[in-house]
Design an enzyme around this catalytic site. Structure first.
Site, PDB file in Angstrom:
ATOM      1  N   SER A 143       1.018  -1.271  -0.095  1.00 21.57           N
ATOM      2  CA  SER A 143       0.041  -0.087   0.090  1.00 21.57           C
ATOM      3  C   SER A 143       0.798   1.322  -0.014  1.00 21.57           C
ATOM      4  O   SER A 143       1.972   1.285   0.274  1.00 21.57           O
ATOM      5  CB  SER A 143      -0.853   0.082   1.185  1.00 21.57           C
ATOM      6  OG  SER A 143      -0.396   0.723   2.361  1.00 21.57           O
ATOM      7  N   ILE A 144       0.365   2.359  -0.246  1.00 22.33           N
ATOM      8  CA  ILE A 144       0.864   3.683  -0.400  1.00 22.33           C
ATOM      9  C   ILE A 144       1.343   4.191   1.050  1.00 22.33           C
ATOM     10  O   ILE A 144       2.244   4.864   1.161  1.00 22.33           O
ATOM     11  CB  ILE A 144      -0.172   4.807  -0.836  1.00 22.33           C
ATOM     12  CG1 ILE A 144       0.510   6.045  -1.162  1.00 22.33           C
ATOM     13  CG2 ILE A 144      -1.203   5.049  -0.010  1.00 22.33           C
ATOM     14  CD1 ILE A 144      -0.404   7.053  -2.246  1.00 22.33           C
ATOM     15  N   LYS A 145       0.723   3.408   2.015  1.00 22.32           N
ATOM     16  CA  LYS A 145       1.209   3.888   3.273  1.00 22.32           C
ATOM     17  C   LYS A 145       2.663   3.563   3.746  1.00 22.32           C
ATOM     18  O   LYS A 145       2.933   4.092   4.570  1.00 22.32           O
ATOM     19  CB  LYS A 145       0.100   3.228   4.286  1.00 22.32           C
ATOM     20  CG  LYS A 145      -1.304   3.696   4.214  1.00 22.32           C
ATOM     21  CD  LYS A 145      -1.446   5.102   4.833  1.00 22.32           C
ATOM     22  CE  LYS A 145      -2.707   5.464   4.730  1.00 22.32           C
ATOM     23  NZ  LYS A 145      -3.420   6.722   5.659  1.00 22.32           N
ATOM     24  N   ASP A 146       3.018   2.639   3.099  1.00 22.77           N
ATOM     25  CA  ASP A 146       4.667   2.258   3.534  1.00 22.77           C
ATOM     26  C   ASP A 146       5.395   3.801   3.380  1.00 22.77           C
ATOM     27  O   ASP A 146       6.366   3.977   4.242  1.00 22.77           O
ATOM     28  CB  ASP A 146       5.084   1.484   2.422  1.00 22.77           C
ATOM     29  CG  ASP A 146       4.620  -0.003   2.519  1.00 22.77           C
ATOM     30  OD1 ASP A 146       3.945  -0.169   3.441  1.00 22.77           O
ATOM     31  OD2 ASP A 146       5.179  -0.702   1.484  1.00 22.77           O
TER      32      ASP A 146
END
Ligand SMILES: Cc1ncc(COP(=O)(O)O)c(C=O)c1O
Length: 453
Positions: free
Chosen positions: A41-44
């Site tokens: 996910s982008i959250k990394d």
């Protein structure tokens, strides 16, 4: 060429043109596929940035504990970074989140506390409150606080925004992204607007969230808040990372449209993404008539489809929520095709031989057994035959003596696939309760008839 550790592989995600789903739109629609980050996910991106900024500020010290209220993706990034950097992780999350997401956090050795969804953020049971309490109680702990920690926005200002600018060679005209903490849209949006103030930034919101009304009226309206299904976007408060001045417009998308579009991304574009990706694309389609032939739209696909296997990618789940207008046969359509057939049942006290005789007369090969109106089991012709061969005196015993566990119950929306999986050698039918509470039976014979008819 190799990377020093997994965190080095974050970012530089691909951009892929959407073709079939967006065929009726003007312009070029590009999806930024954030599922290729190592945590899917982008959250990394922002998880690592929050940790590194906290280390630099002396807030997070060696051997410390990272605490966060997270719906999964941020937790995944934090947990992954914690493994590499040697921190302990404790997460609080809500009972709305998919089990897959929670299990994935535990896979990295993180501890996860599941809290109720439908309580106010200020309620001591909420996942916000529980994580704040843990931070107070655990020594050498640091709460990442993705909602108000502006390192979140900065990560996207430094990475996601520049990547979009470069990948579109400065041609991007619109950015479309689901808004949760606001980090993605605010950071990437701010960067892009600095490059070209004409770029429009469209935030995707959910029904049940406060963002859109707040943007349009300046009013924080508690009446806008109610439970919804879409994961990852919309909030019941205003996170500091939502830069309302950067976002030009909020578009709300229904749970149903978000869920079905998530599925369509896989089926029509071959892109296996999560629920907020579906919401973002569905929201863009709603805004389609604002585009022009020279529009270059970038839509962020935040996370991977594998986290939604039990939800948007499960037809029974979609059907139970009324999201699927039926293409496939269900219990209801099987019954409609067959017509009304009264359900014959045997009373538990009725003798084995009487039961056998009525089955023969009625030409049925299995029968539910009831006791005081409750279904307690079933018998089949072969159960009776085997019992009598073993012990002929059972003939006059009550049929309950030889009955086996009852047929399983399904509901009217259950798919034919699910029903077929319940029917096998030892269980040759299922029971269905209709909307009026009437119970009926579906046998293997009914299924074959429905398929062939
Ligand atoms: C799946 C998913 N989509 C969208 C978002 C929203 O992104 P942001 O928090 O950067 O606004 C999140 C984050 O909460 C998310 O987990």
């Amino acid at each position: 060429m190799w990377h020093d550790n997994i965190l080095d592989t974050i970012g530089n995600t691909p951009m892929v043109k959407l073709n079939r789903i967006t065929s009726r739109l003007k312009g070029t629609i590009l999806a930024k596929i954030e599922t290729t980050n190592p945590g899917n996910s982008i959250k990394d991106r922002m998880a690592v940035k929050m940790i590194e900024d906290a280390e630099a500020a002396g807030l997070l010290k060696p051997g410390g504990t990272i605490i966060e209220g997270t719906s999964g993706n941020t937790g995944m990034g934090l947990a992954m970074a914690a493994v590499i950097k040697g921190y302990r992780c404790i997460f609080t999350t809500t009972d709305k989140q998919s089990k897959e997401k929670i299990d994935a956090l535990r896979a990295f050795g993180a501890e996860v506390i599941v809290c109720p969804t439908n309580v106010d953020p200020e309620d001591p049971r909420s996942y916000y409150s529980v994580s704040s309490r843990l931070e107070r109680e655990i020594p050498n702990s640091w709460k990442a606080n993705q909602y108000d920690n502006l390192s979140n926005t900065r990560a996207h200002y430094e990475q996601t925004g520049p990547e979009i600018w470069e990948q579109t060679e400065g041609k991007v005209t619109h950015l479309v992204a689901g808004v949760g903490t606001g980090g993605t849209i605010s950071g990437a949006g701010k960067y892009l607007k600095e490059k070209n103030p004409d770029i429009l930034i469209w935030g995707i919101d959910s029904y049940g969230s406060v963002f859109k009304k707040y943007k349009e009226t300046g009013i924080f309206d508690k009446n806008e808040i109610y439970p919804y299904i879409t994961e990852g976007i919309g909030e019941d408060f205003l996170p500091k990372n939502v830069a309302f001045e950067v976002i030009d417009h909020f578009e709300k998308v229904t749970d149903k449209d978000a869920a079905l579009m998530t599925r369509d991304l896989a089926r029509k574009e071959g892109i296996f993404a999560g629920n907020s990706a579906g919401a973002a694309v569905a929201g863009l389609l709603q805004l389609g008539d604002r585009l022009r032939d020279d529009s270059v739209v970038v839509v962020i696909l935040h996370d991977h489809g594998s986290r939604y296997m039990g939800k948007m990618y499960n037809e029974d789940w979609l059907r139970e929520r009324g999201f699927l207008e039926d293409e496939k046969l269900t219990a209801q359509t099987i019954l409609k095709k067959r017509g009304d057939v009264p359900l014959i049942m045997a009373d538990a006290e009725q003798s084995v031989i009487e039961t056998f005789n009525s089955m023969k007369t009625l030409n049925i090969s299995q029968i539910p057994v009831t006791q005081q109106g409750m279904i307690i089991g079933k018998v089949t012709e072969s159960d009776i035959l085997n019992a009598l061969l073993d012990n002929p005196s059972l003939k006059s015993a009550g049929v309950m003596e030889i009955c086996t566990p009852p047929f399983p119950f399904v509901d009217l929306r259950t798919s034919i696939d699910k029903i077929s999986s319940l029917i096998h050698k030892d269980n040759q039918a299922v029971l269905v309760e209709d909307e009026y509470g009437k119970i009926t039976i579906i046998t293997q014979y009914d299924i074959i008839n429905a398929i062939s008819g």
